[in-house]
Design an enzyme around this catalytic site. Structure first.
Site, PDB file in Angstrom:
ATOM      1  N   ASP A 321       0.855  -1.173   0.000  1.00 17.68           N
ATOM      2  CA  ASP A 321       0.000   0.000   0.000  1.00 17.68           C
ATOM      3  C   ASP A 321       0.902   1.238   0.000  1.00 17.68           C
ATOM      4  OD1 ASP A 321      -2.436   1.592   0.436  1.00 17.68           O
ATOM      5  OD2 ASP A 321      -1.587   1.916   2.426  1.00 17.68           O
ATOM      6  N   ASP A 519      -1.528  -0.606   6.154  1.00 17.72           N
ATOM      7  CA  ASP A 519      -1.692  -0.108   7.522  1.00 17.72           C
ATOM      8  C   ASP A 519      -3.091   0.422   7.800  1.00 17.72           C
ATOM      9  OD1 ASP A 519      -1.573   2.169   5.920  1.00 17.72           O
ATOM     10  OD2 ASP A 519      -0.638   3.371   7.501  1.00 17.72           O
ATOM     11  N   ASP A 523      -7.091  -1.611   3.761  1.00 14.94           N
ATOM     12  CA  ASP A 523      -6.184  -2.676   3.343  1.00 14.94           C
ATOM     13  C   ASP A 523      -6.584  -4.044   3.890  1.00 14.94           C
ATOM     14  OD1 ASP A 523      -4.447  -0.837   2.046  1.00 14.94           O
ATOM     15  OD2 ASP A 523      -3.552  -0.323   3.974  1.00 14.94           O
TER      16      ASP A 523
END
Length: 624
Positions: A321, A519, A523
């Site tokens: 990410d 995080d 996600d």
């Protein structure tokens, strides 16, 4: 009290059985006594109850034998021929490994409760007269009009009917910079309305909202069995059948085929049941796994189970990410350009004074930029926040506007410094303008900066043969700039949680074993879908609960350490498995030719277990 003990009951029972075994061994050290046998029996019942129940129920429901039953049979067989200690130890080792596995699995079931907190339970429902009242979200229907005040979460997926505002969509897209929303724009449940009052119309039921889809995706991903798990289950059934069939044959065939007496035949069958038990095989994996997990904890890595530690070593590709993982997670000013003939410090002082009274992330970034240069801001009394657009303020005799191009003047913003704003935008930066009555005064460009350690981590992953892919909710232009800066092999832009999962599944079909680093709440589905989900230690609770591995110190370079640790563990496990199977094979052959008796068989069997454990303990060394 009982509610706290219940999740750990299996582990407590296993440890208690171990204590009883030690006491029984000391009591019957010289010769087995009634007391020592009674203690062994109690240890059998306490330690073996959970696994025996699991094995019986599995056999009844699935109509398939399993290792749990084999361990029970082996322990009973040891006791029948007088080897109570060996039988009890077999039960203890198997019970302990099962308890630890159950404990780890129970800890991973809490992420759904964290996800549920994202969607509000109540909302302001508006009636035909424009009055609002608090109602439960579950009672809302498609077409209901709702009021959302500044600072509140959007209760349902909806369309804006009236109002302008900035909305924090980090929970859905992962993008740290708020998105300007106006009439007709779509809103997602769980996102945050920052500064304007909005009237919205519900266009999806709460059960079909994006937040609910995230929950369902996590549930679906967790219910899917990994290829390794499927292999273990198939191997388990075959192993048990082969051993039990072999023992059954051993109890009768030698008597008729080799003219053994019945005492010798039954004795050799019992020896076979003991030496063929998978005690050493169990010890081949669990001590190595626990040692590696302990090593990881000392080095800032938290593994939620041995299977995840095993998988990360064979990872072929890893998706990362962007926001908060590869980047800092908040915008910073990268460029500040003023109109020709004007003083930089004077302009920045006025601009920062205007922005200092706003809670918008971009305003806070500009204020911080000024403060870092030693500028002291002063309150501006005549100012007005225009939700979703910018700020208007009167400074002296001049009227200032701060915000997007369409707010300060689109044509003027394009012409400023020969179109510098377009150049900055092409670099993936968010551009904010300040204008007065005479035109554009200054422009500030902001961008979420790539973390320095991220570049090092990407380099290390490449050296380990892992292909790197960045997943982000950013547009194509911004994503390309960040990807080039971070040094990843590939990037995929404009990803929502649903599309992240789709891309993860595509990567899984291409590479087989794929990791995911993130995080944020957005996600969570991708983390659950990946072979190995890796969360940043400072991430959201949902990401931490869903992930299989947590970087406790937010150091991306630790991922490469995890890969090397896993590969060493897998090598040691293979050594242990080969050694233990070889010893079992030799003991079985020796028993068939009557070369060894039961005590020697037990010594060989338990001795191989000790050697396997000692080999596993090498993983405790901090440096791999």
């Amino acid at each position: 009290m009982l509610s706290r003990i219940k999740p750990h009951a299996e582990l407590i029972a296993a440890l208690l059985s171990g204590v009883l075994i030690v006491i029984a061994w000391f009591v019957g050290k010289g010769e087995e006594s009634s007391l020592s046998i009674a203690l062994y029996l109690i240890a059998f019942l306490i330690g073996g109850y959970a696994k025996a129940k699991e094995g019986v129920l599995h056999t009844v429901r699935q109509k398939e034998l399993n290792v749990e039953l084999l361990m029970i049979f082996a322990a009973i067989g040891s006791s029948i021929i007088g080897y109570w200690t060996e039988g009890a130890v077999l039960i203890f080792i198997f019970a302990l490994s099962g308890a630890l596995e159950t404990y780890t699995m129970n800890k991973s079931k809490r992420e759904l409760s964290a996800l549920m907190k994202l969607q509000p339970e109540e909302a302001w429902l508006m009636d035909a007269n424009g009055q609002s009242k608090r109602v439960a979200v579950k009672d809302l229907r498609i077409g209901n009009r709702l009021l959302v005040k500044p600072g509140e979460r959007i209760p349902v997926d909806s369309i804006i009917i009236n109002g302008n505002s900035s909305v924090d969509e980090a929970a859905i897209s992962g993008e740290s910079i708020p998105v300007s929303k106006q009439s007709g724009d779509h809103l997602y449940a769980g996102t945050v309305n920052l500064d304007g009052v909005l009237t919205i119309e519900m266009n999806k039921s709460s059960s079909e909202s994006l937040v609910q889809k995230i929950i369902e995706l996590v549930q679906s991903a967790q219910s899917e069995k990994s290829p390794a798990q499927q292999f273990i289950e198939k191997f388990e059934g075959r192993y048990v059948k082969i051993v039990l069939i072999s023992v059954g044959i051993m109890m009768f065939l030698p008597h008729f085929l080799f003219d053994w007496d019945w005492t010798t035949t039954i004795y050799r069958a019992m020896v076979l049941l003991v030496v063929a038990s998978p005690c050493a095989l169990v010890a081949s994996i669990m001590p190595a796994t626990l040692s590696a997990i302990s090593n990881g904890a000392k080095n800032g890595l938290l593994f939620k189970g041995g299977v995840h530690l095993e998988n990360i070593g064979s990872m072929k590709a890893i998706a990362l990410d962007k926001t908060g993982t590869l980047t800092q997670g908040k915008p910073e000013v990268t460029d500040f350009i003023v109109r020709d003939g004007m003083d930089d410090i004077s302009v920045l002082t006025t601009w920062a004074s205007i922005e200092s009274q706003s809670t918008h992330p971009l305003a806070q970034a500009i204020t911080k930029f000024a403060l870092d240069k030693g500028i002291v801001t002063t309150p501006i009394p005549n100012m007005k926040d225009v939700p979703g657009w910018g700020i208007e303020a009167t400074v002296g005799s001049k009227k200032w506007k701060v915000g997007k191009p369409s707010f300060v003047g689109t044509e003027a913003s394009k012409e400023f410094h020969d179109g510098i704003s377009s150049i900055l935008a092409d670099q993936g930066k968010t551009v904010v303008f300040a204008a007065d009555d005479e035109g554009i005064i200054a422009v500030a460009a902001l961008r979420d900066q790539v973390r320095l350690e991220a570049k090092e981590a990407i380099t290390l992953l490449r050296e380990s043969g892992v292909y790197t892919i960045m997943l982000t909710g950013d547009n194509e232009r911004t994503a390309k700039v960040i990807a080039d800066d971070a040094g990843v092999d590939h990037y995929i832009a404009e990803c929502l949680p649903e599309t992240k999962v789709t891309h993860l599944k595509e990567l899984l079909s291409k590479y087989g074993n794929v990791g995911m680093v993130g995080d944020g709440i957005n996600d969570a589905p991708a983390l659950a879908t990946a072979t190995t989900g890796i969360a940043m230690g400072e991430g959201t609770d949902v990401a931490l609960e869903t992930a299989d591995v947590v970087l406790m110190k937010n150091e991306l370079a630790r991922i490469n350490y995890a890969i090397q640790l896993s590969r060493k563990m897998n090598r040691i496990v293979k050594q242990n498995v080969f050694f233990s199977i070889t010893v079992i094979f030799i003991l079985i052959i020796s028993n068939f030719f009557q070369v060894i008796n039961l005590p020697l068989g037990v010594i060989g069997h338990e001795g191989s277990t000790i050697l396997v454990i000692l080999n596993s303990l090498r993983l405790l060394n901090r440096n791999i």
